[in-house]
Design an enzyme around this catalytic site. Structure first.
Site, PDB file in Angstrom:
ATOM      1  N   HIS A 175       1.276  -4.866   2.508  1.00  0.00           N
ATOM      2  CA  HIS A 175      -0.220  -4.865   3.235  1.00  0.00           C
ATOM      3  C   HIS A 175      -0.902  -6.190   2.672  1.00  0.00           C
ATOM      4  O   HIS A 175      -2.361  -6.071   3.378  1.00  0.00           O
ATOM      5  CB  HIS A 175      -0.649  -3.620   2.055  1.00  0.00           C
ATOM      6  CG  HIS A 175      -2.261  -3.668   2.464  1.00  0.00           C
ATOM      7  ND1 HIS A 175      -2.878  -3.257   3.792  1.00  0.00           N
ATOM      8  CD2 HIS A 175      -3.751  -3.329   1.624  1.00  0.00           C
ATOM      9  CE1 HIS A 175      -4.193  -2.878   3.526  1.00  0.00           C
ATOM     10  NE2 HIS A 175      -4.840  -3.244   2.281  1.00  0.00           N
ATOM     11  N   HIS A 213       1.025  -0.814   0.374  1.00  0.00           N
ATOM     12  CA  HIS A 213       0.290   0.182  -0.217  1.00  0.00           C
ATOM     13  C   HIS A 213       1.418   1.327  -0.307  1.00  0.00           C
ATOM     14  O   HIS A 213       1.348   1.246   0.554  1.00  0.00           O
ATOM     15  CB  HIS A 213      -1.168   0.201   1.173  1.00  0.00           C
ATOM     16  CG  HIS A 213      -2.302   1.038   1.128  1.00  0.00           C
ATOM     17  ND1 HIS A 213      -1.586   2.282   1.550  1.00  0.00           N
ATOM     18  CD2 HIS A 213      -3.489   0.824   0.724  1.00  0.00           C
ATOM     19  CE1 HIS A 213      -2.799   2.704   1.084  1.00  0.00           C
ATOM     20  NE2 HIS A 213      -3.906   2.050   0.406  1.00  0.00           N
TER      21      HIS A 213
HETATM   22  C1  LIG Z   1      -5.205  -2.060   7.616  1.00  0.00           C
HETATM   23  C2  LIG Z   1      -6.009  -2.898   6.476  1.00  0.00           C
HETATM   24  C3  LIG Z   1      -7.522  -2.820   5.122  1.00  0.00           C
HETATM   25  C4  LIG Z   1      -8.079  -3.344   4.621  1.00  0.00           C
HETATM   26  N1  LIG Z   1      -9.538  -3.126   4.093  1.00  0.00           N
HETATM   27  C5  LIG Z   1      -9.448  -4.000   3.506  1.00  0.00           C
HETATM   28  C6  LIG Z   1     -10.825  -3.609   2.536  1.00  0.00           C
HETATM   29  O1  LIG Z   1     -11.408  -2.636   3.069  1.00  0.00           O
HETATM   30  N2  LIG Z   1     -11.617  -4.615   1.534  1.00  0.00           N
HETATM   31  C7  LIG Z   1     -11.117  -5.738   1.834  1.00  0.00           C
HETATM   32  O2  LIG Z   1     -11.288  -6.008   0.610  1.00  0.00           O
HETATM   33  N3  LIG Z   1      -9.797  -5.831   2.166  1.00  0.00           N
HETATM   34  C8  LIG Z   1      -9.554  -5.019   3.170  1.00  0.00           C
HETATM   35  N4  LIG Z   1      -8.139  -5.677   3.318  1.00  0.00           N
HETATM   36  C9  LIG Z   1      -7.719  -6.905   3.762  1.00  0.00           C
HETATM   37  C10 LIG Z   1      -8.571  -7.731   4.326  1.00  0.00           C
HETATM   38  O3  LIG Z   1      -8.698  -7.573   5.773  1.00  0.00           O
HETATM   39  C11 LIG Z   1      -7.971  -9.086   4.738  1.00  0.00           C
HETATM   40  O4  LIG Z   1      -7.789  -9.956   3.354  1.00  0.00           O
HETATM   41  C12 LIG Z   1      -9.026 -10.499   5.864  1.00  0.00           C
HETATM   42  O5  LIG Z   1      -9.768  -9.491   6.440  1.00  0.00           O
HETATM   43  C13 LIG Z   1      -8.339 -11.251   5.478  1.00  0.00           C
HETATM   44  O6  LIG Z   1      -9.146 -13.115   6.295  1.00  0.00           O
HETATM   45  P1  LIG Z   1      -8.211 -13.906   7.123  1.00  0.00           P
HETATM   46  O7  LIG Z   1      -9.802 -14.286   8.296  1.00  0.00           O
HETATM   47  O8  LIG Z   1      -8.326 -14.226   5.614  1.00  0.00           O
HETATM   48  O9  LIG Z   1      -7.765 -13.350   7.717  1.00  0.00           O
HETATM   49  P2  LIG Z   1      -7.655 -13.029   9.389  1.00  0.00           P
HETATM   50  O10 LIG Z   1      -8.709 -11.644   9.386  1.00  0.00           O
HETATM   51  O11 LIG Z   1      -6.543 -11.930   9.760  1.00  0.00           O
HETATM   52  O12 LIG Z   1      -7.503 -13.966  10.273  1.00  0.00           O
HETATM   53  C14 LIG Z   1      -6.072 -14.620  10.769  1.00  0.00           C
HETATM   54  C15 LIG Z   1      -6.969 -15.462  12.012  1.00  0.00           C
HETATM   55  O13 LIG Z   1      -5.864 -16.503  12.112  1.00  0.00           O
HETATM   56  C16 LIG Z   1      -5.134 -16.554  13.671  1.00  0.00           C
HETATM   57  N5  LIG Z   1      -4.273 -17.156  12.761  1.00  0.00           N
HETATM   58  C17 LIG Z   1      -3.008 -17.222  12.408  1.00  0.00           C
HETATM   59  N6  LIG Z   1      -1.548 -17.630  12.507  1.00  0.00           N
HETATM   60  C18 LIG Z   1      -2.612 -18.728  13.413  1.00  0.00           C
HETATM   61  C19 LIG Z   1      -1.795 -19.958  14.493  1.00  0.00           C
HETATM   62  N7  LIG Z   1      -1.351 -20.028  13.959  1.00  0.00           N
HETATM   63  N8  LIG Z   1      -2.704 -20.849  15.323  1.00  0.00           N
HETATM   64  C20 LIG Z   1      -4.110 -19.985  15.921  1.00  0.00           C
HETATM   65  N9  LIG Z   1      -4.900 -18.822  14.725  1.00  0.00           N
HETATM   66  C21 LIG Z   1      -4.063 -17.804  13.943  1.00  0.00           C
HETATM   67  C22 LIG Z   1      -5.009 -14.904  13.405  1.00  0.00           C
HETATM   68  O14 LIG Z   1      -5.042 -14.614  14.804  1.00  0.00           O
HETATM   69  C23 LIG Z   1      -6.509 -14.372  12.796  1.00  0.00           C
HETATM   70  O15 LIG Z   1      -7.229 -14.676  14.158  1.00  0.00           O
HETATM   71  C24 LIG Z   1      -7.242  -4.680   4.431  1.00  0.00           C
HETATM   72  C25 LIG Z   1      -6.183  -5.366   5.659  1.00  0.00           C
HETATM   73  C26 LIG Z   1      -5.829  -4.767   6.598  1.00  0.00           C
HETATM   74  C27 LIG Z   1      -4.550  -5.086   7.157  1.00  0.00           C
END
Ligand SMILES: Cc1cc2nc3c(=O)[nH]c(=O)nc-3n(C[C@H](O)[C@H](O)[C@H](O)COP(=O)(O)OP(=O)(O)OC[C@H]3O[C@@H](n4cnc5c(N)ncnc54)[C@H](O)[C@@H]3O)c2cc1C
Length: 473
Positions: free
Chosen positions: A323, A226
């Site tokens: 990002h 980003h």
């Molecule tokens: C600041 C920011 C703004 C963003 N804005 C947008 C947006 O507006 N629109 C959009 O589409 N995307 C956006 N994104 C991207 C998007 O938020 C992420 O790609 C998405 O939320 C990922 O979801 P997830 O469930 O895969 O991971 P996460 O929401 O990160 O969840 C992963 C989980 O796994 C857990 N975990 C990891 N390793 C382990 C382990 N070994 N043992 C147990 N638990 C573990 C973590 O603690 C966490 O709870 C943004 C990202 C950021 C950082």
């Protein structure tokens, strides 16, 4: 056997809620504690829900952003499911922002040809969505949520049984659960870079666990930087969203000189800022002229003040930061990895939707669509009764103190040599310096895998810019 989901972000919770009332175990760190990228998401979720929009237009925008490396069939499949995914979130209780006629409000983001970014609570979409889903998960009796857990290893055997090893806060040693279906939903790997917007513990656990279990990883070199995070000592660095540039914020050097069109795509602006920083300049986003700043950008104002900057009085120092990881654990359209019994969704997975660059707000969409899809697929495999036999794990690999000990060095190496602008010499230096660390630090191995992929792709493509090779497009 009861399926096990690793990770309590948006993707993992969507799997669990879709599987209900079939029993499922979610192993995660403490939920809703700022440790998920999902909670930090600001802009919203892209879906072709407007009367002026269509699957076709959203598909075309996604393919264009992906610079020829998306899987077109997967793109169509996920984009087509967008409106239904929004409806599902609404059924689960998410209150998206609506206009005075009651229609969903739709934001416009870079490289989208239509207004299609659905949001909740203004620029706090992720927090609003996660609050509702976490509450729903906690009220769903079939979801066995084990919080404070860190999964350290997955072992599979020839009969398709997976042993998931984990450490739980307050318990001695490692424990294990046996299952026939594990879903990796561990989020980003971008905390491997010194400067990032993702939560600090996002070292790429899912990539490591999948790789060690023998699953294929794909497109690891594609990391979206980003262009504008608040250049501060905060870790992660707060995002200063495009919306501020869209509202007239100007990018200037410390001599007050403009050097890039603020409205160019993310990768173009990131490269321009990176070059300035490499030449010893600092870069500021000057938004002092924007009236009622706090009313329009409450989240950005709060972040800046937390970092000791008042954007109403001074320029906001900004820098490009890691990002979003487009690459990840290779999956098919159902979320299956190349290892029997192992599934992946959300940011740790690589379905083929994003190709070489992600279209803004397509990641939350992918997390919901693929999470729900895996949930449906697992319904047939799930047992009707919860079996949650947790036993002491023998001979399992813990994450040792060493695993995190050298992480600062790993992060600095990744930032210096596997950053916005790459070339073979720097990538080779990264590999050479990461190798001795990788013998103790398991996450340095993930860094090495990413650096190796970046070295192997001898072209500039999407988010991967090689200074020593020609641009492919
Ligand atoms: C600041 C920011 C703004 C963003 N804005 C947008 C947006 O507006 N629109 C959009 O589409 N995307 C956006 N994104 C991207 C998007 O938020 C992420 O790609 C998405 O939320 C990922 O979801 P997830 O469930 O895969 O991971 P996460 O929401 O990160 O969840 C992963 C989980 O796994 C857990 N975990 C990891 N390793 C382990 C382990 N070994 N043992 C147990 N638990 C573990 C973590 O603690 C966490 O709870 C943004 C990202 C950021 C950082």
């Amino acid at each position: 056997m009861t399926p096990v989901i690793i990770g309590g972000g948006l993707a993992g919770l969507c799997v669990a809620l879709t599987l209900a009332p079939k029993p499922v175990i979610v192993l995660g760190r403490k939920v809703a504690s700022g440790l998920t990228s999902s909670e930090l998401a600001q802009g919203g979720i892209a879906a072709a829900v407007g009367a002026d929009d269509s699957t076709e237009l959203h598909v075309q925008d996604t393919l264009a952003a992906g610079a020829g490396l998306c899987d077109p069939a997967i793109v169509r499949q996920i984009i087509e499911a967008g409106p239904a995914a929004i409806e599902q979130l609404i059924r689960w209780g998410v209150a998206f922002d609506r206009d005075e006629d009651g229609d969903l409000k739709r934001g416009l983001e870079g490289a989208h040809s239509r207004r299609r970014v659905v949001h909740a609570n203004g620029d706090a979409t992720g927090e609003a969505v996660m609050r509702v889903l976490v509450a729903r998960v906690k009220q769903t009796p079939s979801i066995h949520l084990l919080e404070g857990c860190e999964v350290t290893e997955i072992k599979t055997d020839a009969s398709g049984v997976c042993a998931v090893m984990f450490r739980q806060d307050g318990k001695e040693g490692l424990q294990e659960i046996k299952t026939r279906a594990v879903v990796l939903a561990t989020g980003s790997a971008c905390a491997l870079w010194r400067h990032t917007t993702v939560p600090v513990a996002s070292w790429g656990h899912g990539l490591l666990l999948a790789h060690e279990a023998g699953a294929a990883l794909r497109d690891l070199e594609f990391v979206q930087f980003h262009p504008t995070a608040l250049d501060s000592t905060l870790d992660p660095m707060p995002l200063i969203s495009e919306a501020l540039r869209g509202a007239g914020g100007k990018l200037v050097t410390d001599q007050g000189e403009s050097f890039v069109d603020e409205l160019c795509p993310r990768d173009v602006v990131a490269r321009a800022i990176w070059s300035q920083l490499e030449h010893g300049q600092r870069v500021f986003l000057d938004a002092r002229h924007i009236d009622d700043f706090g009313d329009h950008f409450p989240t950005i104002l709060e972040s800046c003040l937390r970092g000791g900057i008042d954007p109403r009085e001074e320029g906001i120092p900004v820098r490009p930061v890691a990002h979003y990881h487009m690459g990840g654990i290779q999956t098919d359209g159902e979320g299956k990895t190349t290892v029997e019994g192992l599934w992946a969704c959300g940011e740790c997975a690589s379905t083929g939707l994003h190709g070489a660059n992600r279209l803004a707000s397509n990641s939350l969409l992918e997390a919901v669509v693929m999470g729900c899809r895996i949930g449906k697929a697992l319904q047939a495999r799930a047992a009707d009764a919860l079996s949650c036999a947790v036993s002491e794990a023998r001979g399992a690999k813990p994450f040792t103190a060493d695993d995190l000990h050298d992480t600062v060095r790993v992060r600095n190496l990744m930032m210096a040599h596997v950053g916005v602008l790459r070339e073979s010499k720097g990538l080779e230096t990264a590999l050479c310096d990461l190798e001795p660390l990788a013998s103790v630090n398991r996450f340095a191995r993930v860094g090495m895998l990413i650096a190796k992929s970046a070295l192997a792709r001898r072209e500039s493509c999407g988010a991967h810019t090689r200074l020593d090779t020609p641009c492919s497009s």
